[in-house]
Design an enzyme around this catalytic site. Sequence first.
Site, PDB file in Angstrom:
ATOM      1  N   ASP A 194      -1.516   6.565   6.453  1.00  0.00           N
ATOM      2  CA  ASP A 194      -2.496   5.843   6.061  1.00  0.00           C
ATOM      3  C   ASP A 194      -2.852   4.824   7.179  1.00  0.00           C
ATOM      4  O   ASP A 194      -2.064   3.807   7.307  1.00  0.00           O
ATOM      5  CB  ASP A 194      -2.131   5.178   4.865  1.00  0.00           C
ATOM      6  CG  ASP A 194      -3.212   4.077   4.348  1.00  0.00           C
ATOM      7  OD1 ASP A 194      -4.348   3.967   4.999  1.00  0.00           O
ATOM      8  OD2 ASP A 194      -2.865   3.465   3.124  1.00  0.00           O
ATOM      9  N   LYS A 218     -12.434  -1.627   7.868  1.00  0.00           N
ATOM     10  CA  LYS A 218     -11.536  -2.419   8.676  1.00  0.00           C
ATOM     11  C   LYS A 218     -12.286  -2.323  10.293  1.00  0.00           C
ATOM     12  O   LYS A 218     -12.954  -2.781  10.449  1.00  0.00           O
ATOM     13  CB  LYS A 218     -10.090  -2.261   8.610  1.00  0.00           C
ATOM     14  CG  LYS A 218      -9.457  -3.028   7.710  1.00  0.00           C
ATOM     15  CD  LYS A 218      -9.177  -2.334   6.298  1.00  0.00           C
ATOM     16  CE  LYS A 218      -8.230  -2.591   5.175  1.00  0.00           C
ATOM     17  NZ  LYS A 218      -8.148  -3.949   4.656  1.00  0.00           N
ATOM     18  N   TRP A 239       1.069  -1.082   0.013  1.00  0.00           N
ATOM     19  CA  TRP A 239       0.081  -0.051   0.052  1.00  0.00           C
ATOM     20  C   TRP A 239       0.824   1.324  -0.101  1.00  0.00           C
ATOM     21  O   TRP A 239       0.590   2.281  -0.805  1.00  0.00           O
ATOM     22  CB  TRP A 239      -0.960  -0.181   0.931  1.00  0.00           C
ATOM     23  CG  TRP A 239      -1.913  -1.308   1.035  1.00  0.00           C
ATOM     24  CD1 TRP A 239      -2.142  -2.494   1.690  1.00  0.00           C
ATOM     25  CD2 TRP A 239      -3.030  -1.374  -0.011  1.00  0.00           C
ATOM     26  NE1 TRP A 239      -2.855  -3.205   1.398  1.00  0.00           N
ATOM     27  CE2 TRP A 239      -3.467  -2.747   0.325  1.00  0.00           C
ATOM     28  CE3 TRP A 239      -3.562  -0.539  -0.803  1.00  0.00           C
ATOM     29  CZ2 TRP A 239      -4.690  -2.939  -0.343  1.00  0.00           C
ATOM     30  CZ3 TRP A 239      -4.578  -1.130  -1.444  1.00  0.00           C
ATOM     31  CH2 TRP A 239      -5.115  -2.113  -1.376  1.00  0.00           C
TER      32      TRP A 239
END
Lengths: 358, 358
Positions: free
Chosen positions: A171, A195, A102
């Site tokens: 992030d 999440k 990511w």
Amino acid sequence: MSRAFNFNAGPAALPESVLLKAQKELLNFNGTGMSVMELSHRSKEYEEVHNGAISLLRKLLNIPDDYEVLFLQGGASLQFSMVPLNLLTEGKTGYYVLSGSWSEKALKEAKKVGKTVVVASSKDDTYKYIPELNADDIKEDAAYLHITSNNTIYGTQWKSFPDVDVPLIADMSSDILCRPLDINKFGLIYAGAQKNLGPSGVTVVIVKKSLVSESLDHLPTMLNYQTYIKNNSLYNTPPTLAIYLLKLVLEWVESEGGLEVLEKRNNEKAKILYDVIDESNGFYQGHAREDSRSNMNVTFTLPDQEKSAEFLKLAKENGFVGLNGHRSVGGCRASIYNAVPVEHVEKLAQFMKSFKNR
Amino acid sequence: MSRAFNFNAGPAALPESVLLKAQKELLNFNGTGMSVMELSHRSKEYEEVHNGAISLLRKLLNIPDDYEVLFLQGGASLQFSMVPLNLLTEGKTGYYVLSGSWSEKALKEAKKVGKTVVVASSKDDTYKYIPELNADDIKEDAAYLHITSNNTIYGTQWKSFPDVDVPLIADMSSDILCRPLDINKFGLIYAGAQKNLGPSGVTVVIVKKSLVSESLDHLPTMLNYQTYIKNNSLYNTPPTLAIYLLKLVLEWVESEGGLEVLEKRNNEKAKILYDVIDESNGFYQGHAREDSRSNMNVTFTLPDQEKSAEFLKLAKENGFVGLNGHRSVGGCRASIYNAVPVEHVEKLAQFMKSFKNR
């Protein structure tokens, strides 16, 4: 029907009480005779949901007044572009720490916008650990330092955040709300909801106002943080249903006792699984280096591919969902976000032990 | 509790049967022991939802094979930018028809990207009608012609679509699925879901593949239509819950008999209200010119502000929701999207008549 043992990496398990409440009022929100998703986003009823979610997030994370809480769409993937488009101005450099796929994607999008530097990376060691950062490597031209707080694929997590003199951008898609945070350390935090926050379809941004005060009218209106700040994230129709569910999840976090309680529980849950790995005499091998282990995603491999396949097959037959590791690492991954009950983690630990002893 | 008489402009009423089905399976989708929003977007179960929604939309709108159906986030407001970023290349001109505020916003975003021309407009007459278009005004430099098929604020709607030799781009956010369409007339159609398609939080794009075949790697990945085409709208986590609800709405459309049936019903519903207006001896004044009247949003004013306020107050007391006109037009607006039952429209017509006769 009982609840599945859901270890999905995201979208992931949500608290049962949240789902029950959403179910109960799905056709009649707050006595309106309408579903929450049928309300106008300009109505008093919806505004209470919207502002309630913002207030609750402020309270739970102790967000100072000089920060804004924004709701956007497009997930972390759109933030990979919005961060540099808003912050990586002419002559500046975006500093990136690579701790997983990511991070790489975030860097890739920044490169389209301006100058970047990779200031630390653990790529050469298949991202087994959080790389060490030398703050001196961040020069005066820095627009910001970008990190990924938790790496779902590799199961690694920053244990403490770096002290730097430039805006720290994180992030936090896969571990926001897993522990208390000192928001003052950050310039901007972003997180896709799917999440720890709610369903997919809403992205939370927490940003220091002074960081995004410059006029950027050349940007697409929807990619300018100022659009969301000026309009309380109501410039256009927000994803009202997702924000409502986010609010229910935040209420659940509060009712559980807040982030200190959840952090303790998350560490306990993670320990249950890491102990099984560490006490397996090498039958289970953790992917992450011990000092970098995530309390959200536990990644491990078995002695060989065949054993892994057998484990995953039998786990599935026993009702465990989402244990396949990401294809880039292989093996297995148990995602144990806030809403995964301790009991489900214990069930998995038992299963791992009995599989090993077969 | 009975259902409210919901005339919201969007987010708006959804079919009761859709909400009941979503409610029933909210904690246990398809025997999985999980909510649909807890499923991995890479799971077999979710993929069936995702691909099922695409197939059903293809079937209902008779979408040819050389078109793609995409799911995005960010609403029509993000499409205002994505259309020119993907299609308004160097040396080309974007032609815009101004038929309301949303057209203006689309134009504003295009101006940031490249050259634009307003080829027709009814702005000087408070957007009371769909302006006439002279196809000869569209020159060879045209990248596309952009129109807004239905104008929620003003209550106007294109009755037939222009025949032009350049790609026709239509914002159909507020009337997609209100009638059958000849998709072949269009280069690209986009629509935020929150009127006829489902909850807010998902945007549908129908695009002719050949129109977006050029490589545009300099764009943010999430703003490039090719990203969605190459990955079946699964490059990153899509808004799974919103897409699931969209699929349920599409199933409802099919079960009602499809778009021919809905078009007939929508015209009947609109006629009920327009008849009250036309037979009120000027007590109710329609905002839209007769030849441009929308079958989705019926806009009207009363003799004066005071009467309007009284009407809206009494309507609210009688359980009618969302009848306030947009602040830029004033007066009243009844949005009667696909899911608003005929019976609710009849109730409103009766109320309007009795209010006039008081």
